[in-house]
Scaffold this motif. Sequence first.
Motif, mmCIF file in Angstrom:
data_model
loop_
_atom_site.group_PDB
_atom_site.id
_atom_site.type_symbol
_atom_site.label_atom_id
_atom_site.label_comp_id
_atom_site.label_asym_id
_atom_site.label_seq_id
_atom_site.Cartn_x
_atom_site.Cartn_y
_atom_site.Cartn_z
ATOM 1 N N THR A 1 -5.560 -1.646 2.202
ATOM 2 C CA THR A 1 -4.169 -0.899 1.228
ATOM 3 C C THR A 1 -4.141 -2.426 1.182
ATOM 4 O O THR A 1 -3.148 -2.092 -0.222
ATOM 5 C CB THR A 1 -2.905 -0.844 2.918
ATOM 6 N N GLN B 1 -13.969 4.103 -0.410
ATOM 7 C CA GLN B 1 -13.184 3.503 0.358
ATOM 8 C C GLN B 1 -14.288 3.053 0.956
ATOM 9 O O GLN B 1 -14.363 4.267 2.827
ATOM 10 C CB GLN B 1 -12.359 3.622 0.779
ATOM 11 N N TYR C 1 -11.454 -0.999 5.998
ATOM 12 C CA TYR C 1 -10.398 -1.375 6.147
ATOM 13 C C TYR C 1 -10.239 -3.203 7.035
ATOM 14 O O TYR C 1 -9.444 -3.347 7.813
ATOM 15 C CB TYR C 1 -9.713 -0.496 7.200
ATOM 16 N N GLN D 1 -3.518 -3.444 7.058
ATOM 17 C CA GLN D 1 -2.904 -2.442 7.001
ATOM 18 C C GLN D 1 -1.947 -2.623 6.748
ATOM 19 O O GLN D 1 -0.752 -2.358 7.813
ATOM 20 C CB GLN D 1 -3.889 -0.682 7.455
ATOM 21 N N PRO E 1 1.437 -0.336 4.142
ATOM 22 C CA PRO E 1 1.732 1.105 3.725
ATOM 23 C C PRO E 1 2.382 0.686 2.543
ATOM 24 O O PRO E 1 2.434 1.386 1.554
ATOM 25 C CB PRO E 1 2.151 2.454 4.314
ATOM 26 N N ASP F 1 1.523 -1.269 0.617
ATOM 27 C CA ASP F 1 0.983 -1.933 -0.522
ATOM 28 C C ASP F 1 -0.044 -0.882 -1.205
ATOM 29 O O ASP F 1 0.329 -1.500 -2.389
ATOM 30 C CB ASP F 1 0.249 -2.591 0.157
ATOM 31 N N LEU F 2 0.592 -0.328 -1.053
ATOM 32 C CA LEU F 2 0.508 1.808 -1.955
ATOM 33 C C LEU F 2 1.230 1.996 -2.636
ATOM 34 O O LEU F 2 1.084 3.098 -3.254
ATOM 35 C CB LEU F 2 -0.779 2.603 -1.167
ATOM 36 N N LEU G 1 0.079 3.400 -5.725
ATOM 37 C CA LEU G 1 -1.011 4.332 -5.828
ATOM 38 C C LEU G 1 -1.474 5.520 -6.889
ATOM 39 O O LEU G 1 -2.403 5.488 -7.611
ATOM 40 C CB LEU G 1 -0.952 4.192 -4.477
#
Length: 349
Positions: A247, A265, A268, A272, A274, A276-277, A280
């Motif tokens: 992420t 991908q 990871y 991590q 979420p 950060d997305l 996306l």
Amino acid sequence: MSPPKPTERRAFRRTDDYTPGTPKLKLIKEQLPQTLPPTSAIVKVHAVALNYRDANIANGGNPWPVVPHGILCNDAAGEVVAVGEKIKTLAVGDRVAPITDTENISGRELGRSWLAADEDGVMADYVVFDENKLCKLPTYLDWVSASIIPCAGVTAWSALKGMSIGQTVLVQGTGGVSVFALKLARAAGLRVILSSSSDKKLQQMKEKYANPPLLTVNYSTNKNWHEEVLKLTDGVGVDIVVENGGTGSLVKSLKCARRGGIVSQVGYLGKQNPMDLAELVPTIIDRRVNLRGINAGSKYDMEDFCAALSASQMPLDDLIDSVFPFEEAEEAVEYIWQGKQIGKLVLRV
């Protein structure tokens, strides 16, 4: 006369104690099946290679469920020492390795079963698998080099699918999959940009792969590293990204892929989050990027990769960071967990 069939094995099972500083593995002896299934083989393991995934599982960080106190690792190389009465494709003495996802034969299967997670892995001196889950290994490689093929090698091979001579690939990090991808990409005529958080590691890789010069980016000291990648490609972006962070790096990887490019991908490694997305979906749409998840590859992928290796006789010993004795598996897992390696760490059994 055939040697007697082994009846027991040594194996490292997880302690499932995730407290920092406590042992993560326990060496035990256990019985092998008294009656070998008719289409199965007993494989004497000669080398086991570790991946970051193994250290992550041992320290409780795997994002998917794992069997309690399971055996680590999915990269190994060994020889067949016993076969079931109905086995057709293997014989005693064959050099083999199991596939990482034992349900993924052709790539069209609907289920999956990962070694070291859904089922026991290969950190043992003997393993038993059905013949359809085993692949023959190139005969020109020694055991240590052959052991890095099933997971790290096949993952790199799958991540680079669709590559063409003259294209550019961004490879993130200096772990096993990354250095494998770097080597394969350069052998195939691709320009490589390598990223790392360590200037020391980047300098070591530039010296190791000096001709043609290796392009590098430090994503730790340059928070807008994707912009640097774009500069290195005259604003166009790379054709393929071998994405390792998750992420924290995915959106930036998409931003520095060319329009219509590919982001594979494969891991990871970063923390991590979420949040950060947030960009996306608009970034994927804007850049028309194909984002694909790579879980090593199918048995067919591994067979294709082994055929390519055998045809090219490509040496793999330069991808090995260090070799530990089998009995030092605990130290090897910690070495990987601390990120000390450049390339692959292997246990010699």
